[in-house]
Design a protein around this motif. Sequence first.
Motif, PDB file in Angstrom:
ATOM      1  N   ASN A  40       2.943  -3.831  -4.877  1.00 41.25           N
ATOM      2  CA  ASN A  40       3.178  -5.048  -4.513  1.00 41.25           C
ATOM      3  C   ASN A  40       4.109  -5.113  -3.308  1.00 41.25           C
ATOM      4  O   ASN A  40       5.102  -4.542  -3.554  1.00 41.25           O
ATOM      5  CB  ASN A  40       3.563  -6.070  -5.708  1.00 41.25           C
ATOM      6  CG  ASN A  40       4.861  -5.888  -6.516  1.00 41.25           C
ATOM      7  OD1 ASN A  40       5.060  -4.780  -6.217  1.00 41.25           O
ATOM      8  ND2 ASN A  40       5.517  -7.011  -6.768  1.00 41.25           N
ATOM      9  N   VAL A  41       3.870  -5.818  -2.156  1.00 36.50           N
ATOM     10  CA  VAL A  41       4.677  -5.863  -1.212  1.00 36.50           C
ATOM     11  C   VAL A  41       4.768  -7.471  -0.679  1.00 36.50           C
ATOM     12  O   VAL A  41       4.078  -8.353  -1.217  1.00 36.50           O
ATOM     13  CB  VAL A  41       4.057  -5.387   0.142  1.00 36.50           C
ATOM     14  CG1 VAL A  41       4.162  -3.782  -0.356  1.00 36.50           C
ATOM     15  CG2 VAL A  41       2.837  -5.855   0.421  1.00 36.50           C
ATOM     16  N   THR A  42       5.637  -7.897   0.188  1.00 39.50           N
ATOM     17  CA  THR A  42       5.927  -9.007   0.786  1.00 39.50           C
ATOM     18  C   THR A  42       5.729  -8.775   2.167  1.00 39.50           C
ATOM     19  O   THR A  42       5.975  -7.797   2.648  1.00 39.50           O
ATOM     20  CB  THR A  42       7.179  -9.787   0.392  1.00 39.50           C
ATOM     21  OG1 THR A  42       8.394  -8.979   1.111  1.00 39.50           O
ATOM     22  CG2 THR A  42       7.356  -9.969  -1.121  1.00 39.50           C
ATOM     23  N   GLN A 133       7.531 -14.204  -8.157  1.00 36.08           N
ATOM     24  CA  GLN A 133       8.490 -13.352  -9.181  1.00 36.08           C
ATOM     25  C   GLN A 133       7.996 -14.006 -10.486  1.00 36.08           C
ATOM     26  O   GLN A 133       8.726 -13.321 -11.536  1.00 36.08           O
ATOM     27  CB  GLN A 133       9.913 -13.652  -8.483  1.00 36.08           C
ATOM     28  CG  GLN A 133      10.111 -13.272  -6.961  1.00 36.08           C
ATOM     29  CD  GLN A 133       9.876 -11.742  -6.954  1.00 36.08           C
ATOM     30  OE1 GLN A 133      10.480 -10.879  -7.819  1.00 36.08           O
ATOM     31  NE2 GLN A 133       9.046 -11.170  -6.083  1.00 36.08           N
ATOM     32  N   THR A 137       2.714 -13.050 -11.850  1.00 35.08           N
ATOM     33  CA  THR A 137       3.262 -11.881 -11.181  1.00 35.08           C
ATOM     34  C   THR A 137       2.475 -10.919 -10.911  1.00 35.08           C
ATOM     35  O   THR A 137       1.207 -10.654 -11.507  1.00 35.08           O
ATOM     36  CB  THR A 137       4.647 -11.463 -12.011  1.00 35.08           C
ATOM     37  OG1 THR A 137       4.039 -11.114 -13.261  1.00 35.08           O
ATOM     38  CG2 THR A 137       5.553 -12.516 -12.197  1.00 35.08           C
ATOM     39  N   PHE A 138       2.897  -9.860 -10.164  1.00 33.59           N
ATOM     40  CA  PHE A 138       1.999  -8.535  -9.905  1.00 33.59           C
ATOM     41  C   PHE A 138       1.835  -7.775 -11.444  1.00 33.59           C
ATOM     42  O   PHE A 138       0.799  -7.333 -11.768  1.00 33.59           O
ATOM     43  CB  PHE A 138       2.594  -7.579  -9.031  1.00 33.59           C
ATOM     44  CG  PHE A 138       1.905  -6.285  -8.913  1.00 33.59           C
ATOM     45  CD1 PHE A 138       0.637  -5.667  -8.634  1.00 33.59           C
ATOM     46  CD2 PHE A 138       2.815  -5.068  -9.599  1.00 33.59           C
ATOM     47  CE1 PHE A 138       0.186  -4.643  -8.917  1.00 33.59           C
ATOM     48  CE2 PHE A 138       2.037  -3.711  -9.649  1.00 33.59           C
ATOM     49  CZ  PHE A 138       0.983  -3.806  -9.421  1.00 33.59           C
ATOM     50  N   GLN A 139       2.839  -7.677 -12.235  1.00 31.29           N
ATOM     51  CA  GLN A 139       2.664  -7.352 -13.533  1.00 31.29           C
ATOM     52  C   GLN A 139       1.647  -8.026 -14.486  1.00 31.29           C
ATOM     53  O   GLN A 139       1.251  -7.140 -15.089  1.00 31.29           O
ATOM     54  CB  GLN A 139       4.097  -7.145 -14.445  1.00 31.29           C
ATOM     55  CG  GLN A 139       5.376  -6.332 -13.595  1.00 31.29           C
ATOM     56  CD  GLN A 139       4.975  -4.798 -13.367  1.00 31.29           C
ATOM     57  OE1 GLN A 139       4.102  -4.385 -14.205  1.00 31.29           O
ATOM     58  NE2 GLN A 139       5.383  -4.287 -12.654  1.00 31.29           N
TER      59      GLN A 139
END
Length: 241
Positions: A40-42, A133, A137-139
Motif C-alpha cells: 500500500n502506497v500513497t 488510515q 484500511t489496507f489491512q
Amino acid sequence: MRFASSVSALALAAVVLAQDVVIHVGFQGDNPGLAFNPPNVTASNGSTVTFMFNSSPSNHSVNQSPFATPCQPLANGFSSGFVTVPANITDGFPTWNLTITDDTKPIWFYCSQTTGAKEHCLAGMVGSINAPQTGNTFQSFLALATAASSVVQPTPALSGVNAVATAPPSPLSSPFTGTDNPTGTLPAPKVSAASASGSGASSGSGTGSASSPSSTKNSAGSVQISGFTAFLAAAFGLILA
Ligand SMILES: *[C@@H]1O[C@H](CO)[C@@H](O)[C@H](O)[C@H]1NC(C)=O
Ligand SMILES: *[C@@H]1O[C@H](CO)[C@@H](O)[C@H](O)[C@H]1NC(C)=O
Ligand SMILES: *[C@@H]1O[C@H](CO)[C@@H](O)[C@H](O)[C@H]1NC(C)=O
Ligand SMILES: *[C@@H]1O[C@H](CO)[C@@H](O)[C@H](O)[C@H]1NC(C)=O
Ligand SMILES: *[C@@H]1O[C@H](CO)[C@@H](O)[C@H](O)[C@H]1NC(C)=O
Ligand SMILES: [Cu+2]
C-alpha cells in the motif's frame, strides 16, 4: 530573474506533489512471493505508480477491484493482463505505469492468477493506493482478500477509476510474454490545477529517467523522483507557453 524563480518554485512544488512510486509485483518483502511490495502506497494527482514485474520466474497481473470484493474486477477498472517473466531473468523487467487522477479516492487492486499452489488473490496478493488510515484500511482489504472464496478474471483495460495507464506493460517481446494485454480508448486524465504542470508530463511519453529496471532488490516504500526532469520540462513549457 523573476521568471527563473517562478520556474524553480513551480518545479519544486511539482516534485513535492508528484513523487513517483514503484511497486514490485510478486514479492513478499524482499523475497519472491504472492504479494506486492510495498502493498500500500500513497500517490498524488499526476504522479505515476510503476508496477515492476521483477520476480523471476513469475506470471502475475494487476487489476482494480472494489474494496468489498478484493478478488473481483471493479466496473471500468484497470487491468494489466498477465505478464510472464521466465526463469533466471535479472534485467530489463516489464513495467506498467498508472497515472493517478484522483488522490482523494482509494484505489484497490489484486492479482488474478489462479494457477499454481494457491490462487494469488486468496493468498493475499492485493494492494492499495491512497487507502485511508482508518475504516477501510489496507489491512481490512487484505483480510477480505484472504477470506474470499474465488477469483474473477477481468477484461484487460488501460483505463481505470481514478487512475489510467497510457500503454500496456512493456517489454512484452521475448523473453517476456503477455496475454490479453490491455487496450482501450483513454479519457484525458482529470487533474487539479495545482498538479496540472506535473500531470501533462506524466501522462505523456515518459521522459523521466528509468526506474532502475535492473534492480531486483526491494525495499518497502521505495520512492523515486524520476519525474523530476519531466516536471522541469512541464514547468518550463508552462512558462514559455
Ligand atoms: C499501509 O496500511 C497501514 C494499515 O492500513 C497503514 O498504517 C500505513 O500507513 C499504510 N501505508 C501507506 C504508505 O499508506
Ligand atoms: C500466465 O497465466 C495466464 C493465466 O493463468 C495463462 O493464461 C498464461 O498462459 C500464462 N502464461 C504462460 C507463459 O504460462
Ligand atoms: C536457471 O538457472 C538455474 C541455476 O543456474 C538452472 O539450474 C536452471 O536450469 C535455469 N532455468 C532455466 C529455465 O534456464
Ligand atoms: C486530485 O484531483 C481530484 C479530481 O480532479 C480532485 O477532486 C482532488 O481535490 C485533487 N487532489 C488534490 C490534493 O488537489
Ligand atoms: C514506465 O515508466 C518508466 C519510468 O519513466 C519507464 O522507464 C518505463 O518504460 C515505463 N513503462 C511503460 C510500459 O511505459
Ligand atoms: Cu500473482
